[in-house]
Enzyme design. Sequence first.
Site, PDB file in Angstrom:
ATOM      1  N   ARG A 126     -12.491  -4.824  -6.364  1.00  0.00           N
ATOM      2  CA  ARG A 126     -12.209  -5.357  -5.132  1.00  0.00           C
ATOM      3  C   ARG A 126     -13.683  -5.479  -4.397  1.00  0.00           C
ATOM      4  NH1 ARG A 126      -8.031  -2.763  -1.250  1.00  0.00           N
ATOM      5  NH2 ARG A 126      -9.872  -1.147  -1.071  1.00  0.00           N
ATOM      6  N   PHE A 181       0.937  -1.121  -0.143  1.00  0.00           N
ATOM      7  CA  PHE A 181      -0.019   0.155   0.048  1.00  0.00           C
ATOM      8  C   PHE A 181       0.897   1.189   0.162  1.00  0.00           C
ATOM      9  CE2 PHE A 181      -2.611   3.451   1.818  1.00  0.00           C
ATOM     10  CZ  PHE A 181      -3.651   3.294   1.015  1.00  0.00           C
TER      11      PHE A 181
HETATM   12  C1  LIG Z   1      -2.290  -1.634   3.977  1.00  0.00           C
HETATM   13  C2  LIG Z   1      -2.558  -0.403   4.641  1.00  0.00           C
HETATM   14  N1  LIG Z   1      -1.788   0.588   5.156  1.00  0.00           N
HETATM   15  C3  LIG Z   1      -2.084   1.521   5.494  1.00  0.00           C
HETATM   16  C4  LIG Z   1      -3.367   2.136   5.075  1.00  0.00           C
HETATM   17  C5  LIG Z   1      -3.663   3.538   5.543  1.00  0.00           C
HETATM   18  O1  LIG Z   1      -2.939   4.044   6.438  1.00  0.00           O
HETATM   19  P1  LIG Z   1      -3.709   5.283   7.236  1.00  0.00           P
HETATM   20  O2  LIG Z   1      -4.700   4.916   8.220  1.00  0.00           O
HETATM   21  O3  LIG Z   1      -2.666   6.102   7.881  1.00  0.00           O
HETATM   22  O4  LIG Z   1      -4.526   6.224   6.312  1.00  0.00           O
HETATM   23  C6  LIG Z   1      -4.004   1.318   4.336  1.00  0.00           C
HETATM   24  C7  LIG Z   1      -5.590   2.051   3.880  1.00  0.00           C
HETATM   25  O5  LIG Z   1      -6.178   1.480   3.161  1.00  0.00           O
HETATM   26  C8  LIG Z   1      -4.003   0.114   3.870  1.00  0.00           C
HETATM   27  O6  LIG Z   1      -4.489  -0.693   3.282  1.00  0.00           O
END
Ligand SMILES: Cc1ncc(COP(=O)(O)O)c(C=O)c1O
Length: 381
Positions: A357, A120
């Site tokens: 998705r 991500f």
């Molecule tokens: C794997 C992953 N990491 C991080 C985030 C998002 O991070 P944050 O909560 O800081 O927006 C997402 C959001 O969909 C995600 O899918």
Amino acid sequence: MNDLDDLDAVDPLAHVRELFDLDDDVVYLDGNSLGAPPKAVAERMRDVVRRQWGRRLIRGWSEGWWEAPQRVGDRIGRLVGAAPGQVVVGDSTSVNIFKALMAAVRGTDRTEIVVDAGTFPTDGYIARSVAELTGLELRPASPDALEPTERTAVVLLNHVDYRTGRMLDMAAVTERVHAVGAKAVWDLCHSAGVLPIELDALGVDLAVGCSYKFLNGGPGAPAFLYVPTAAQASFEQPLTGWTGHRAPFAMEDDYIPDPGVARARCGTPDILSMLALDAALDVWDHVSLADVRAKGLKLTDHFRSLVRDLPGIEVITPADEWRGHQVSLRHADAEAVMGKLIARDVIGDHRPPDVLRFGFAPLYNRYSDARRAAEALAEIL
Ligand SMILES: Cc1ncc(COP(=O)(O)O)c(C=O)c1O
């Protein structure tokens, strides 16, 4: 396809849907982006705003608000295999990734950070920033060819891939990373609350995750950060805000971190969101994660078998058990197709350039949702 409706009649989790405020005419398959609201949240927020904040005013801080990040953290800890005192709730996932990576590389003489190349975006961006700030090299690598070495300080991985829904073998990968003396940091955004996770048992070094997806905490709900007890004394995170201090109200000049997991805190916690999440977690009093996982696999299996032969569709989510609770489909017109599905009240999402998705949240999705979504998709295609 009506056989699927029969499965709803014998579903041991069917009653849990009643705990959610959902519109029956809408097929909601985006709980992997934003979970649906449990009914208890609205009632709790009325109490929080009217009584706790309205009547108790600043006294609320000594009547449960101050400790809420650790208390709610312990509730999430139960869902990810972490004993009490190791999970703290607050800030966003992005901010917690920064804290975790900076703490993981502090003082190291190793020279690289490895990140899942298809991660991500925020994980990749933050990892790059940490590399630049610390002078380490960033090496993006496929999860199938991580190849950590004695040069590797830390590896940042997603338990379940946001795009494909593939799940990594947390036990095997953590072991491989540890074999070269590196640390494993796991992002649990797409697995917390739906997959059995054993952070303590696997000796995971650090983990982060959000609470607005399968944990149903609400839009922008605070994230969580896991720091195992044994690592807490050496967990020196960069955001040394006053709420992580060992004596926040002593107003001392020098920063001395809390001895426990509270050192992972930074500033004033977002109490309204935190207590909405707290109420949302009550749903777990009625269910077991094993049932949730079993239903998630079945829902996604059924949906997959209904859509895999549709024209122009390629299923990119693994068919075996190494997957989370979403089904991702490749289609050349993914964006337009999702627009048409949403117009019919079948809500999934689209990730560029060509991925559709469909997230299945076993707490409230029904087998009939899988049927209705597949029927709508077939008509559109
Ligand atoms: C794997 C992953 N990491 C991080 C985030 C998002 O991070 P944050 O909560 O800081 O927006 C997402 C959001 O969909 C995600 O899918």
